[in-house]
Write an enzyme that holds these catalytic residues in place. Structure first.
Site, PDB file in Angstrom:
ATOM      1  N   ARG A 126      30.155   5.339  77.791  1.00 22.25           N
ATOM      2  CA  ARG A 126      30.019   6.589  78.572  1.00 22.25           C
ATOM      3  C   ARG A 126      31.345   7.102  79.127  1.00 22.25           C
ATOM      4  NH1 ARG A 126      25.320   3.841  80.756  1.00 22.25           N
ATOM      5  NH2 ARG A 126      23.557   4.403  79.428  1.00 22.25           N
ATOM      6  N   LYS A 148      39.156  19.615  74.524  1.00 20.22           N
ATOM      7  CA  LYS A 148      38.100  19.837  73.532  1.00 20.22           C
ATOM      8  C   LYS A 148      38.164  18.718  72.507  1.00 20.22           C
ATOM      9  CE  LYS A 148      37.255  24.807  73.430  1.00 20.22           C
ATOM     10  NZ  LYS A 148      37.338  26.020  72.600  1.00 20.22           N
ATOM     11  N   GLU A 190      49.219  28.603  65.474  1.00 19.63           N
ATOM     12  CA  GLU A 190      48.655  28.483  66.831  1.00 19.63           C
ATOM     13  C   GLU A 190      49.678  28.901  67.895  1.00 19.63           C
ATOM     14  OE1 GLU A 190      45.475  28.006  67.250  1.00 19.63           O
ATOM     15  OE2 GLU A 190      44.680  26.427  65.949  1.00 19.63           O
ATOM     16  N   LYS A 232      48.527  27.534  77.509  1.00 22.11           N
ATOM     17  CA  LYS A 232      47.236  26.850  77.372  1.00 22.11           C
ATOM     18  C   LYS A 232      46.827  26.242  78.717  1.00 22.11           C
ATOM     19  CE  LYS A 232      44.097  24.410  74.604  1.00 22.11           C
ATOM     20  NZ  LYS A 232      43.686  23.886  73.328  1.00 22.11           N
ATOM     21  N   GLU A 242      35.131  26.837  78.932  1.00 23.98           N
ATOM     22  CA  GLU A 242      34.951  28.057  78.132  1.00 23.98           C
ATOM     23  C   GLU A 242      33.690  28.829  78.514  1.00 23.98           C
ATOM     24  OE1 GLU A 242      36.386  27.810  74.057  1.00 23.98           O
ATOM     25  OE2 GLU A 242      34.817  29.214  73.474  1.00 23.98           O
ATOM     26  N   ARG A 246      38.612  31.186  78.442  1.00 17.97           N
ATOM     27  CA  ARG A 246      39.148  30.252  77.440  1.00 17.97           C
ATOM     28  C   ARG A 246      38.845  30.682  76.009  1.00 17.97           C
ATOM     29  NH1 ARG A 246      39.321  23.605  77.402  1.00 17.97           N
ATOM     30  NH2 ARG A 246      40.277  23.476  75.347  1.00 17.97           N
ATOM     31  N   ASN A 250      40.498  31.292  70.942  1.00 13.28           N
ATOM     32  CA  ASN A 250      39.887  31.252  69.608  1.00 13.28           C
ATOM     33  C   ASN A 250      40.204  32.497  68.791  1.00 13.28           C
ATOM     34  OD1 ASN A 250      38.515  28.719  69.811  1.00 13.28           O
ATOM     35  ND2 ASN A 250      37.179  29.703  71.300  1.00 13.28           N
ATOM     36  N   HIS A 253      39.896  32.465  65.039  1.00 11.32           N
ATOM     37  CA  HIS A 253      39.165  31.251  64.663  1.00 11.32           C
ATOM     38  C   HIS A 253      37.785  31.535  64.078  1.00 11.32           C
ATOM     39  CE1 HIS A 253      42.414  29.406  66.824  1.00 11.32           C
ATOM     40  NE2 HIS A 253      41.931  28.200  66.708  1.00 11.32           N
ATOM     41  N   HIS A 257      37.387  29.629  60.899  1.00 12.49           N
ATOM     42  CA  HIS A 257      36.413  28.541  60.682  1.00 12.49           C
ATOM     43  C   HIS A 257      35.542  28.830  59.460  1.00 12.49           C
ATOM     44  CE1 HIS A 257      36.554  26.914  65.099  1.00 12.49           C
ATOM     45  NE2 HIS A 257      37.616  26.602  64.401  1.00 12.49           N
ATOM     46  N   HIS A 270      43.720  23.948  58.778  1.00 13.00           N
ATOM     47  CA  HIS A 270      43.168  24.683  59.917  1.00 13.00           C
ATOM     48  C   HIS A 270      44.114  25.818  60.337  1.00 13.00           C
ATOM     49  CE1 HIS A 270      41.082  25.466  63.677  1.00 13.00           C
ATOM     50  NE2 HIS A 270      42.225  25.306  64.318  1.00 13.00           N
TER      51      HIS A 270
HETATM   52  P1  NAD Z   1      45.917  16.916  60.908  1.00 15.83           P
HETATM   53  O1  NAD Z   1      45.555  16.117  62.061  1.00 15.83           O
HETATM   54  O2  NAD Z   1      45.097  16.803  59.673  1.00 15.83           O
HETATM   55  O3  NAD Z   1      47.437  16.605  60.543  1.00 15.83           O
HETATM   56  C1  NAD Z   1      48.023  17.272  59.468  1.00 15.83           C
HETATM   57  C2  NAD Z   1      48.644  16.296  58.432  1.00 15.83           C
HETATM   58  O4  NAD Z   1      49.913  15.888  58.904  1.00 15.83           O
HETATM   59  C3  NAD Z   1      47.836  15.041  58.192  1.00 15.83           C
HETATM   60  O5  NAD Z   1      47.918  14.677  56.840  1.00 15.83           O
HETATM   61  C4  NAD Z   1      48.559  14.012  59.059  1.00 15.83           C
HETATM   62  O6  NAD Z   1      48.364  12.697  58.623  1.00 15.83           O
HETATM   63  C5  NAD Z   1      49.985  14.451  58.898  1.00 15.83           C
HETATM   64  N1  NAD Z   1      50.889  14.123  59.976  1.00 15.83           N
HETATM   65  C6  NAD Z   1      50.641  14.137  61.300  1.00 15.83           C
HETATM   66  N2  NAD Z   1      51.753  13.927  61.988  1.00 15.83           N
HETATM   67  C7  NAD Z   1      52.734  13.725  61.085  1.00 15.83           C
HETATM   68  C8  NAD Z   1      54.116  13.467  61.189  1.00 15.83           C
HETATM   69  N3  NAD Z   1      54.739  13.435  62.367  1.00 15.83           N
HETATM   70  N4  NAD Z   1      54.815  13.293  60.056  1.00 15.83           N
HETATM   71  C9  NAD Z   1      54.213  13.386  58.835  1.00 15.83           C
HETATM   72  N5  NAD Z   1      52.920  13.663  58.671  1.00 15.83           N
HETATM   73  C10 NAD Z   1      52.195  13.835  59.794  1.00 15.83           C
HETATM   74  O7  NAD Z   1      45.949  18.482  61.270  1.00 15.83           O
HETATM   75  P2  NAD Z   1      46.432  19.286  62.551  1.00 15.83           P
HETATM   76  O8  NAD Z   1      46.886  20.583  62.033  1.00 15.83           O
HETATM   77  O9  NAD Z   1      47.329  18.501  63.412  1.00 15.83           O
HETATM   78  O10 NAD Z   1      45.072  19.489  63.376  1.00 15.83           O
HETATM   79  C11 NAD Z   1      44.029  20.255  62.857  1.00 15.83           C
HETATM   80  C12 NAD Z   1      42.751  19.855  63.573  1.00 15.83           C
HETATM   81  O11 NAD Z   1      42.882  20.149  64.954  1.00 15.83           O
HETATM   82  C13 NAD Z   1      41.528  20.579  63.072  1.00 15.83           C
HETATM   83  O12 NAD Z   1      40.485  19.667  62.879  1.00 15.83           O
HETATM   84  C14 NAD Z   1      41.202  21.528  64.202  1.00 15.83           C
HETATM   85  O13 NAD Z   1      39.840  21.819  64.279  1.00 15.83           O
HETATM   86  C15 NAD Z   1      41.693  20.768  65.387  1.00 15.83           C
HETATM   87  N6  NAD Z   1      42.015  21.603  66.545  1.00 15.83           N
HETATM   88  C16 NAD Z   1      41.492  21.242  67.745  1.00 15.83           C
HETATM   89  C17 NAD Z   1      41.805  21.964  68.873  1.00 15.83           C
HETATM   90  C18 NAD Z   1      41.297  21.521  70.212  1.00 15.83           C
HETATM   91  O14 NAD Z   1      41.450  22.260  71.181  1.00 15.83           O
HETATM   92  N7  NAD Z   1      40.740  20.338  70.329  1.00 15.83           N
HETATM   93  C19 NAD Z   1      42.658  23.070  68.784  1.00 15.83           C
HETATM   94  C20 NAD Z   1      43.172  23.407  67.541  1.00 15.83           C
HETATM   95  C21 NAD Z   1      42.859  22.657  66.425  1.00 15.83           C
HETATM   96  N1  GLY Z   2      41.946  25.789  70.703  1.00 14.68           N
HETATM   97  C1  GLY Z   2      40.950  26.435  71.473  1.00 14.68           C
HETATM   98  C2  GLY Z   2      40.764  25.834  72.823  1.00 14.68           C
HETATM   99  O1  GLY Z   2      41.329  24.828  73.151  1.00 14.68           O
HETATM  100  O2  GLY Z   2      40.019  26.346  73.594  1.00 14.68           O
END
Ligand code: NAD
Ligand code: GLY
Length: 366
Positions: A126, A148, A190, A232, A242, A246, A250, A253, A257, A270
């Site tokens: 939890r 998130k 972003e 942010k 949100e 907030r 998006n 997005h 998405h 993404h």
């Molecule tokens: P990812 O986590 O897939 O990383 C991208 C690639 O880079 C992967 O292959 C990873 O292994 C590689 N990588 C990571 N760091 C590295 C480094 N320093 N050197 C070499 N390779 C490296 O993708 P991302 O773009 O970081 O994240 C996308 C995800 O984030 C999506 O699932 C999206 O929905 C999510 N997201 C969440 C929020 C939130 O607020 N929680 C906001 C935006 C995006």
């Molecule tokens: N990336 C959208 C949020 O964090 O709200």
């Protein structure tokens, strides 16, 4: 790895859930930057098969002075693995190592690892503390901040998750040196996002420095990460869950998405989908009277200069509409879009399907 002097610090102000974001080069290797982490017997570093060989050793060595046991788990890499099966590997590791409710989780990687580890931390016993150590530009400027957490469902992106804040976000800019160019561009999407929705002076700055950002100029990256985190933090500090403001984060997005799930997770990154989604959302904003044609052209040009696609895949307008109705912002089947009501300001609103179809007809590949 270079030794950091003094990291920049941005605070997320959320009362008892407040935490710092530290930004600097070489932070992973310096124990002094982990003071916000609660004391515990054990830590679990969760990374993936790409990032772990690069950075786990440095982080584990740093943490070994704080925890009696530092366990490591490597997940498979990729958006396609942001699912129940992979999430379960984290619970298997926690239970297998006998981790208790004080155990601290460390998410070492991009947004995929960060979102999954956050969700695991929210639900294991939890709730256990967790720390974000983002290693992609996208994760440093967006996903690691704000709490998130989620996994994908075959029917919709990020559909299952929780709001759950980390105790610390540690953005080590040195890790960006190994990031593939395509991933760097995804992160720039972003960063660009924050301009039209919140801060046109930052948008001007990005336009001036886009070549330096693409060339990984350290000073340019440091400023971009810091300003993005400040924006942010300001938005999340006002609307953590949100209920209103907030949602502006998006921007792009809803279309993005749909591109990601419509093509199959991992086909477009993404950030690529968000970049292209912003072009469509800007066009929609123009059709709804918020911005003029020159603004749409200016945003499109910057997204293109960041190495991102600006023409959306031809999924068909009806498929887009179907996918976008599953979006979390939808209400009673009505799609809600983040649109620019004037440069530097965004609102959420519905739009007639006929206008959305026209925007898609103009913005998608033939
Ligand atoms: P990812 O986590 O897939 O990383 C991208 C690639 O880079 C992967 O292959 C990873 O292994 C590689 N990588 C990571 N760091 C590295 C480094 N320093 N050197 C070499 N390779 C490296 O993708 P991302 O773009 O970081 O994240 C996308 C995800 O984030 C999506 O699932 C999206 O929905 C999510 N997201 C969440 C929020 C939130 O607020 N929680 C906001 C935006 C995006
Ligand atoms: N990336 C959208 C949020 O964090 O709200």
């Amino acid at each position: 790895m270079p030794v950091s002097v003094s990291p920049e610090r941005v605070e997320i102000q959320l009362g008892e859930r407040s935490y710092p974001i530290l930004i600097g080069s070489g932070l992973l290797g310096e124990p002094g930057h982990f003071d916000a982490v609660p004391a515990a017997a054990a830590a679990l570093i969760v990374s993936n098969t790409t990032v772990a060989p690069l950075y786990v050793r440095a982080l584990r060595d740093t943490l070994s002075g704080r925890f009696q046991a530092v366990h490591v788990l490597e997940l498979p890499d990729g958006e396609v693995h942001k699912d129940w099966q992979t999430l379960n590997l984290i619970f298997d590791a926690l239970l297998g190592h006998g981790c208790d409710r004080r155990t601290v989780l460390f998410a070492l990687g991009g947004g995929v690892v960060g979102d999954m580890v956050g969700f695991a931390a929210a639900s294991y016993m939890r709730g256990v503390p967790f720390v974000q150590v983002p290693t992609t530009l996208l994760a440093q400027v967006d996903s690691s901040v704000g709490g998130k957490t989620a996994i994908n469902h075959p029917l919709g992106k990020n559909m299952i998750g929780a709001f759950y804040q980390p105790r610390l976000v540690l953005c080590d800019l040195a890790t960006l040196a190994t990031l593939p160019a395509r991933e760097l561009s995804a992160g720039l999407a972003e960063i660009i996002k924050y301009g039209p929705i919140y801060d046109m002076a930052f948008f001007d700055w990005i336009e001036e420095h886009i070549d330096g950002l693409m060339a990984r100029d350290p000073a340019a990256l440091a400023h971009a990460v810091r300003r993005s985190c400040e924006i942010k933090a300001a938005v999340v500090g006002k609307d953590e869950r949100e209920t209103g403001l907030r949602a502006i984060l998006n921007f792009g997005h809803t279309f993005g998405h749909a591109i990601e799930s419509g093509l199959g997770y991992g086909e477009w990154l993404h950030g690529e989908a968000v970049g292209c989604g912003m072009v469509l959302a800007a066009r929609l904003s123009q059709r709804l009277g918020g911005v003029d044609e020159a603004f749409v052209q200016r945003l499109t040009a910057l997204i293109e200069r960041a190495g991102l696609p600006v023409v959306a895949p031809a999924l068909g307008a009806e498929r887009y509409l179907e996918l976008m109705r599953i979006d979390k912002k939808s209400e009673a089947g009505e799609i809600r879009f983040v649109v620019i009501d004037k440069p530097g300001s965004a609102v959420m609103r519905g739009a007639p399907d006929a206008i959305v179809r026209e925007v898609l007809a103009q913005g998608c590949a033939a």
